[in-house]
Design an enzyme around this catalytic site. Structure first.
Site, mmCIF file in Angstrom:
data_model
loop_
_atom_site.group_PDB
_atom_site.id
_atom_site.type_symbol
_atom_site.label_atom_id
_atom_site.label_comp_id
_atom_site.label_asym_id
_atom_site.label_seq_id
_atom_site.Cartn_x
_atom_site.Cartn_y
_atom_site.Cartn_z
ATOM 1 N N CYS A 124 70.866 -4.958 -15.591
ATOM 2 C CA CYS A 124 69.650 -4.170 -15.481
ATOM 3 C C CYS A 124 68.923 -4.601 -14.219
ATOM 4 O O CYS A 124 69.236 -5.623 -13.627
ATOM 5 C CB CYS A 124 68.761 -4.331 -16.711
ATOM 6 N N HIS A 184 87.978 -10.117 -21.664
ATOM 7 C CA HIS A 184 89.009 -10.456 -22.643
ATOM 8 C C HIS A 184 90.337 -10.164 -21.945
ATOM 9 O O HIS A 184 90.515 -9.063 -21.408
ATOM 10 C CB HIS A 184 88.875 -9.611 -23.915
ATOM 11 N N SER A 233 88.920 -15.261 -23.553
ATOM 12 C CA SER A 233 87.684 -14.495 -23.700
ATOM 13 C C SER A 233 86.564 -15.316 -23.112
ATOM 14 O O SER A 233 86.558 -16.540 -23.252
ATOM 15 C CB SER A 233 87.368 -14.197 -25.169
ATOM 16 N N GLU A 244 70.009 -10.973 -15.831
ATOM 17 C CA GLU A 244 69.966 -9.515 -15.864
ATOM 18 C C GLU A 244 70.877 -8.933 -16.948
ATOM 19 O O GLU A 244 71.043 -7.738 -17.033
ATOM 20 C CB GLU A 244 70.372 -8.970 -14.489
ATOM 21 N N SER A 245 71.513 -9.741 -17.785
ATOM 22 C CA SER A 245 72.323 -9.385 -18.945
ATOM 23 C C SER A 245 73.587 -10.223 -19.004
ATOM 24 O O SER A 245 73.504 -11.417 -19.207
ATOM 25 C CB SER A 245 72.631 -7.897 -19.035
#
Length: 136
Positions: A75, A60, A47, A54-55
Protein backbone atom coordinates in the site's frame (compact mmCIF):
# COMPACT_ATOMS: atom_id res chain seq x y z
CA UNK A 1 0.26 -12.08 -7.52
CA UNK A 2 3.19 -13.56 -9.39
CA UNK A 3 3.15 -17.07 -10.84
CA UNK A 4 6.69 -18.24 -11.54
CA UNK A 5 6.73 -21.35 -13.72
CA UNK A 6 9.68 -23.15 -15.28
CA UNK A 7 12.11 -21.80 -12.66
CA UNK A 8 15.52 -23.14 -11.71
CA UNK A 9 14.63 -25.89 -9.18
CA UNK A 10 18.01 -25.67 -7.45
CA UNK A 11 17.35 -22.03 -6.57
CA UNK A 12 13.75 -22.72 -5.47
CA UNK A 13 14.99 -25.48 -3.15
CA UNK A 14 17.69 -23.42 -1.47
CA UNK A 15 16.48 -21.67 1.68
CA UNK A 16 19.23 -19.03 1.69
CA UNK A 17 18.69 -18.23 -2.02
CA UNK A 18 14.92 -17.88 -1.61
CA UNK A 19 15.16 -15.78 1.55
CA UNK A 20 17.84 -13.52 0.05
CA UNK A 21 15.85 -13.10 -3.17
CA UNK A 22 12.71 -12.07 -1.30
CA UNK A 23 14.57 -9.62 0.96
CA UNK A 24 16.35 -8.16 -2.06
CA UNK A 25 13.03 -7.85 -3.91
CA UNK A 26 11.55 -5.93 -0.97
CA UNK A 27 14.55 -3.60 -1.00
CA UNK A 28 14.31 -3.12 -4.77
CA UNK A 29 10.66 -2.10 -4.38
CA UNK A 30 11.71 0.54 -1.80
CA UNK A 31 9.80 -1.22 1.00
CA UNK A 32 10.59 -0.89 4.69
CA UNK A 33 11.46 -4.36 6.02
CA UNK A 34 10.04 -5.11 9.48
CA UNK A 35 10.54 -8.87 9.88
CA UNK A 36 11.67 -11.89 7.86
CA UNK A 37 10.50 -15.48 8.44
CA UNK A 38 11.10 -18.56 6.26
CA UNK A 39 10.64 -22.30 6.69
CA UNK A 40 12.08 -25.20 4.68
CA UNK A 41 9.91 -28.30 4.38
CA UNK A 42 11.06 -31.90 4.20
CA UNK A 43 11.62 -33.32 1.63
CA UNK A 44 11.39 -30.02 -0.29
CA UNK A 45 9.66 -26.69 -0.57
CA UNK A 46 10.03 -23.34 1.13
CA UNK A 47 7.47 -20.91 2.50
CA UNK A 48 8.32 -17.49 3.73
CA UNK A 49 7.31 -13.95 4.32
CA UNK A 50 8.98 -10.59 4.39
CA UNK A 51 6.82 -8.34 6.51
CA UNK A 52 7.15 -4.75 5.38
CA UNK A 53 5.72 -1.58 6.90
CA UNK A 54 3.61 -1.33 3.75
CA UNK A 55 2.26 -4.95 4.10
CA UNK A 56 4.17 -8.08 2.96
CA UNK A 57 5.85 -10.23 0.33
CA UNK A 58 5.24 -13.97 0.59
CA UNK A 59 6.41 -17.03 -1.33
CA UNK A 60 5.71 -20.75 -1.51
CA UNK A 61 8.04 -22.88 -3.64
CA UNK A 62 7.63 -26.28 -5.23
CA UNK A 63 11.13 -26.99 -6.57
CA UNK A 64 10.06 -30.43 -7.78
CA UNK A 65 7.80 -28.64 -10.27
CA UNK A 66 10.01 -25.60 -10.88
CA UNK A 67 7.16 -23.44 -9.57
CA UNK A 68 6.79 -20.63 -7.04
CA UNK A 69 3.75 -18.61 -6.00
CA UNK A 70 4.57 -15.07 -4.85
CA UNK A 71 2.32 -12.40 -3.38
CA UNK A 72 3.53 -8.82 -3.30
CA UNK A 73 0.97 -7.02 -1.15
CA UNK A 74 1.63 -3.30 -0.76
CA UNK A 75 0.00 0.00 0.00
CA UNK A 76 1.08 3.58 -0.33
CA UNK A 77 2.62 5.43 -3.22
CA UNK A 78 6.34 4.95 -2.69
CA UNK A 79 6.46 1.19 -3.17
CA UNK A 80 7.19 -0.24 -6.61
CA UNK A 81 5.80 -3.81 -6.57
CA UNK A 82 6.52 -4.13 -10.30
CA UNK A 83 10.24 -3.77 -9.54
CA UNK A 84 10.06 -6.59 -7.00
CA UNK A 85 8.20 -8.83 -9.45
CA UNK A 86 10.67 -8.21 -12.29
CA UNK A 87 13.58 -8.90 -9.96
CA UNK A 88 12.10 -12.22 -8.75
CA UNK A 89 11.34 -13.39 -12.30
CA UNK A 90 14.98 -12.88 -13.18
CA UNK A 91 16.41 -14.19 -9.90
CA UNK A 92 14.44 -17.46 -10.02
CA UNK A 93 15.12 -17.78 -13.76
CA UNK A 94 11.42 -18.18 -14.57
CA UNK A 95 10.86 -18.97 -18.23
CA UNK A 96 7.09 -18.70 -17.91
CA UNK A 97 6.02 -15.96 -15.47
CA UNK A 98 2.65 -14.33 -15.15
CA UNK A 99 1.56 -11.36 -13.07
CA UNK A 100 -1.94 -10.45 -11.95
CA UNK A 101 -2.58 -7.16 -10.19
CA UNK A 102 -5.60 -7.09 -7.94
CA UNK A 103 -6.84 -3.96 -6.20
CA UNK A 104 -7.84 -4.83 -2.65
CA UNK A 105 -9.24 -3.05 0.37
CA UNK A 106 -11.26 0.14 0.24
CA UNK A 107 -11.15 1.21 -3.39
CA UNK A 108 -12.44 4.54 -4.57
CA UNK A 109 -14.82 4.35 -7.52
CA UNK A 110 -14.57 8.09 -8.12
CA UNK A 111 -10.76 8.43 -8.41
CA UNK A 112 -10.61 9.98 -4.93
CA UNK A 113 -7.32 9.40 -3.15
CA UNK A 114 -7.87 7.28 -0.05
CA UNK A 115 -5.26 7.67 2.70
CA UNK A 116 -3.58 4.35 3.45
CA UNK A 117 -2.56 5.24 6.97
CA UNK A 118 -3.90 7.31 9.84
CA UNK A 119 -1.84 9.31 12.28
CA UNK A 120 -1.09 7.58 15.59
CA UNK A 121 -4.06 7.83 17.95
CA UNK A 122 -6.68 8.48 15.27
CA UNK A 123 -8.86 6.14 13.30
CA UNK A 124 -8.72 6.19 9.51
CA UNK A 125 -12.13 7.01 8.11
CA UNK A 126 -13.38 7.27 4.59
CA UNK A 127 -16.80 8.60 3.73
CA UNK A 128 -18.14 6.57 0.79
CA UNK A 129 -21.56 8.25 0.86
CA UNK A 130 -21.14 9.89 -2.56
CA UNK A 131 -19.83 6.70 -4.12
CA UNK A 132 -22.64 4.62 -2.64
CA UNK A 133 -25.20 7.11 -3.94
CA UNK A 134 -23.80 6.57 -7.43
CA UNK A 135 -24.48 2.84 -7.10
CA UNK A 136 -28.05 3.15 -5.77
Amino acid sequence: MVELKDCNPKILGNLKEVRDAMVDAAKKSKATIVEVSFHEFNPFGISGMVVIAESHLSIHTWPEYGYAAVDIFTCGETIKPEDAAAYLIKRFQSKNPSIVEMKRGIISTSNTKIPHKAERGETATYDRTKELQMVS
